[in-house]
Design a protein around this motif. Structure first.
Motif, PDB file in Angstrom:
ATOM      1  N   CYS A  23       0.797  -1.051   0.022  1.00  0.00           N
ATOM      2  CA  CYS A  23      -0.116  -0.060   0.061  1.00  0.00           C
ATOM      3  C   CYS A  23       0.979   1.353   0.151  1.00  0.00           C
ATOM      4  O   CYS A  23       1.894   1.016   0.555  1.00  0.00           O
ATOM      5  N   PHE A  24       0.471   2.097  -0.815  1.00  0.00           N
ATOM      6  CA  PHE A  24       1.220   3.478  -0.947  1.00  0.00           C
ATOM      7  C   PHE A  24       0.417   4.662  -0.481  1.00  0.00           C
ATOM      8  O   PHE A  24      -0.792   4.614  -0.784  1.00  0.00           O
ATOM      9  N   PHE A  25       1.080   5.618   0.283  1.00  0.00           N
ATOM     10  CA  PHE A  25       0.278   6.712   0.899  1.00  0.00           C
ATOM     11  C   PHE A  25       1.095   8.003   0.325  1.00  0.00           C
ATOM     12  O   PHE A  25       2.301   8.000   0.442  1.00  0.00           O
ATOM     13  N   GLY A  26       0.568   8.587  -0.474  1.00  0.00           N
ATOM     14  CA  GLY A  26       1.219   9.833  -1.137  1.00  0.00           C
ATOM     15  C   GLY A  26       0.622  11.054  -0.301  1.00  0.00           C
ATOM     16  O   GLY A  26      -0.462  11.504  -0.369  1.00  0.00           O
ATOM     17  N   HIS A  27       1.623  11.730   0.172  1.00  0.00           N
ATOM     18  CA  HIS A  27       1.349  12.725   1.096  1.00  0.00           C
ATOM     19  C   HIS A  27       1.312  14.190   0.368  1.00  0.00           C
ATOM     20  O   HIS A  27       2.243  14.392  -0.328  1.00  0.00           O
ATOM     21  N   THR A  28       0.386  14.949   0.450  1.00  0.00           N
ATOM     22  CA  THR A  28       0.322  16.212  -0.065  1.00  0.00           C
ATOM     23  C   THR A  28       0.915  17.426   0.961  1.00  0.00           C
ATOM     24  O   THR A  28       0.564  17.177   2.164  1.00  0.00           O
ATOM     25  N   PRO A  29       0.779  18.762   0.681  1.00  0.00           N
ATOM     26  CA  PRO A  29       0.961  19.772   1.622  1.00  0.00           C
ATOM     27  C   PRO A  29      -0.269  19.798   2.379  1.00  0.00           C
ATOM     28  O   PRO A  29      -0.476  20.464   3.500  1.00  0.00           O
ATOM     29  N   ASP A  30      -1.484  19.669   2.011  1.00  0.00           N
ATOM     30  CA  ASP A  30      -2.789  19.600   2.758  1.00  0.00           C
ATOM     31  C   ASP A  30      -2.686  18.359   3.586  1.00  0.00           C
ATOM     32  O   ASP A  30      -3.046  17.204   3.133  1.00  0.00           O
ATOM     33  N   GLU A  31      -2.687  18.439   4.945  1.00  0.00           N
ATOM     34  CA  GLU A  31      -2.768  17.417   5.702  1.00  0.00           C
ATOM     35  C   GLU A  31      -4.240  16.627   5.508  1.00  0.00           C
ATOM     36  O   GLU A  31      -4.176  15.678   6.104  1.00  0.00           O
ATOM     37  N   ASP A  32      -5.093  17.180   5.081  1.00  0.00           N
ATOM     38  CA  ASP A  32      -6.234  16.493   5.172  1.00  0.00           C
ATOM     39  C   ASP A  32      -6.515  15.733   3.650  1.00  0.00           C
ATOM     40  O   ASP A  32      -7.576  15.238   3.390  1.00  0.00           O
ATOM     41  N   GLN A  33      -5.532  15.785   2.978  1.00  0.00           N
ATOM     42  CA  GLN A  33      -5.470  15.280   1.668  1.00  0.00           C
ATOM     43  C   GLN A  33      -4.253  14.284   1.357  1.00  0.00           C
ATOM     44  O   GLN A  33      -2.948  14.669   1.258  1.00  0.00           O
ATOM     45  N   THR A  34      -4.435  12.922   1.354  1.00  0.00           N
ATOM     46  CA  THR A  34      -3.405  11.893   1.314  1.00  0.00           C
ATOM     47  C   THR A  34      -4.168  10.849   0.202  1.00  0.00           C
ATOM     48  O   THR A  34      -5.263  10.531   0.152  1.00  0.00           O
ATOM     49  N   PHE A  35      -3.302  10.559  -0.725  1.00  0.00           N
ATOM     50  CA  PHE A  35      -3.742   9.565  -1.883  1.00  0.00           C
ATOM     51  C   PHE A  35      -3.156   8.321  -1.438  1.00  0.00           C
ATOM     52  O   PHE A  35      -2.161   8.123  -0.735  1.00  0.00           O
ATOM     53  N   PHE A  36      -3.903   7.264  -1.682  1.00  0.00           N
ATOM     54  CA  PHE A  36      -3.838   5.798  -1.481  1.00  0.00           C
ATOM     55  C   PHE A  36      -4.097   5.085  -2.611  1.00  0.00           C
ATOM     56  O   PHE A  36      -4.922   5.319  -3.197  1.00  0.00           O
ATOM     57  N   TRP A  37      -2.878   4.256  -2.891  1.00  0.00           N
ATOM     58  CA  TRP A  37      -3.137   3.159  -3.705  1.00  0.00           C
ATOM     59  C   TRP A  37      -2.429   1.926  -3.266  1.00  0.00           C
ATOM     60  O   TRP A  37      -1.550   1.844  -2.685  1.00  0.00           O
ATOM     61  N   SER A  38      -2.525   0.842  -4.148  1.00  0.00           N
ATOM     62  CA  SER A  38      -1.957  -0.496  -3.766  1.00  0.00           C
ATOM     63  C   SER A  38      -1.734  -1.250  -4.957  1.00  0.00           C
ATOM     64  O   SER A  38      -2.263  -1.056  -6.071  1.00  0.00           O
ATOM     65  N   ILE A  39      -0.943  -2.343  -4.768  1.00  0.00           N
ATOM     66  CA  ILE A  39      -0.355  -3.168  -5.737  1.00  0.00           C
ATOM     67  C   ILE A  39      -0.538  -4.652  -5.186  1.00  0.00           C
ATOM     68  O   ILE A  39      -0.007  -4.690  -3.888  1.00  0.00           O
ATOM     69  N   GLY A  40      -1.251  -5.534  -5.780  1.00  0.00           N
ATOM     70  CA  GLY A  40      -1.038  -6.898  -5.426  1.00  0.00           C
ATOM     71  C   GLY A  40       0.352  -7.515  -5.814  1.00  0.00           C
ATOM     72  O   GLY A  40       0.870  -7.054  -6.657  1.00  0.00           O
ATOM     73  N   LEU A  41       0.707  -8.351  -5.068  1.00  0.00           N
ATOM     74  CA  LEU A  41       2.155  -9.291  -5.359  1.00  0.00           C
ATOM     75  C   LEU A  41       2.036 -10.648  -5.523  1.00  0.00           C
ATOM     76  O   LEU A  41       1.014 -11.238  -5.129  1.00  0.00           O
ATOM     77  N   PRO A  42       2.977 -11.147  -6.410  1.00  0.00           N
ATOM     78  CA  PRO A  42       2.727 -12.508  -6.988  1.00  0.00           C
ATOM     79  C   PRO A  42       2.845 -13.676  -5.899  1.00  0.00           C
ATOM     80  O   PRO A  42       2.541 -14.703  -5.941  1.00  0.00           O
ATOM     81  N   MET A  43       3.416 -13.218  -4.769  1.00  0.00           N
ATOM     82  CA  MET A  43       3.744 -14.202  -3.779  1.00  0.00           C
ATOM     83  C   MET A  43       3.701 -13.420  -2.397  1.00  0.00           C
ATOM     84  O   MET A  43       3.940 -12.098  -2.432  1.00  0.00           O
ATOM     85  N   MET A  44       3.782 -13.937  -1.195  1.00  0.00           N
ATOM     86  CA  MET A  44       3.822 -13.367   0.011  1.00  0.00           C
ATOM     87  C   MET A  44       5.287 -12.946   0.483  1.00  0.00           C
ATOM     88  O   MET A  44       6.420 -13.478   0.029  1.00  0.00           O
ATOM     89  N   VAL A  45       5.364 -11.668   0.759  1.00  0.00           N
ATOM     90  CA  VAL A  45       6.814 -11.033   1.019  1.00  0.00           C
ATOM     91  C   VAL A  45       6.779 -10.885   2.853  1.00  0.00           C
ATOM     92  O   VAL A  45       5.862 -10.504   3.321  1.00  0.00           O
ATOM     93  N   GLU A  46       7.839 -11.293   3.216  1.00  0.00           N
ATOM     94  CA  GLU A  46       8.223 -11.033   4.587  1.00  0.00           C
ATOM     95  C   GLU A  46       8.578  -9.731   5.098  1.00  0.00           C
ATOM     96  O   GLU A  46       8.999  -8.956   4.134  1.00  0.00           O
ATOM     97  N   GLU A  47       8.144  -9.360   6.273  1.00  0.00           N
ATOM     98  CA  GLU A  47       8.246  -8.037   6.788  1.00  0.00           C
ATOM     99  C   GLU A  47       9.839  -7.498   6.506  1.00  0.00           C
ATOM    100  O   GLU A  47      10.069  -6.395   6.233  1.00  0.00           O
ATOM    101  N   ASP A  48      10.677  -8.291   7.036  1.00  0.00           N
ATOM    102  CA  ASP A  48      11.883  -8.034   7.129  1.00  0.00           C
ATOM    103  C   ASP A  48      12.680  -7.774   5.664  1.00  0.00           C
ATOM    104  O   ASP A  48      13.371  -6.763   5.589  1.00  0.00           O
ATOM    105  N   VAL A  49      12.276  -8.560   4.895  1.00  0.00           N
ATOM    106  CA  VAL A  49      12.690  -8.498   3.272  1.00  0.00           C
ATOM    107  C   VAL A  49      12.084  -7.220   2.917  1.00  0.00           C
ATOM    108  O   VAL A  49      12.824  -6.540   2.079  1.00  0.00           O
TER     109      VAL A  49
END
Length: 69
Positions: A23-49
């Motif tokens: 998930c991606f959060f795109g922050h703007t100068p306006d604290e009330d406006q944040t963009f959000f988008w996500s991409i699916g992965l072909p396999m599970m990724v571990e947090e440390d990786v």
């Protein structure tokens, strides 16, 4: 004032709880406006990786922003 993708100043990638999407959060100068988008992965990724590759994931997010701006 309505913000657009061109107004994003910072991109923060976050691995989903199940490790199957980023998930991606795109922050703007306006604290009330944040963009959000996500991409699916072909396999599970571990947090440390994911954390070891955080700069690369941030770059992927910025590339996606530039395609939309």
């Amino acid at each position: 004032m309505t913000m657009t993708f061109a107004d994003i100043e910072q991109v923060d990638p976050v691995l989903s709880e199940d490790g199957r999407s980023v998930c991606f959060f795109g922050h703007t100068p306006d604290e009330d406006q944040t963009f959000f988008w996500s991409i699916g992965l072909p396999m599970m990724v571990e947090e440390d990786v994911f954390e070891n590759l955080l700069p690369e994931w941030r770059e992927v997010g910025w590339q996606m922003v530039m395609q939309q701006a």
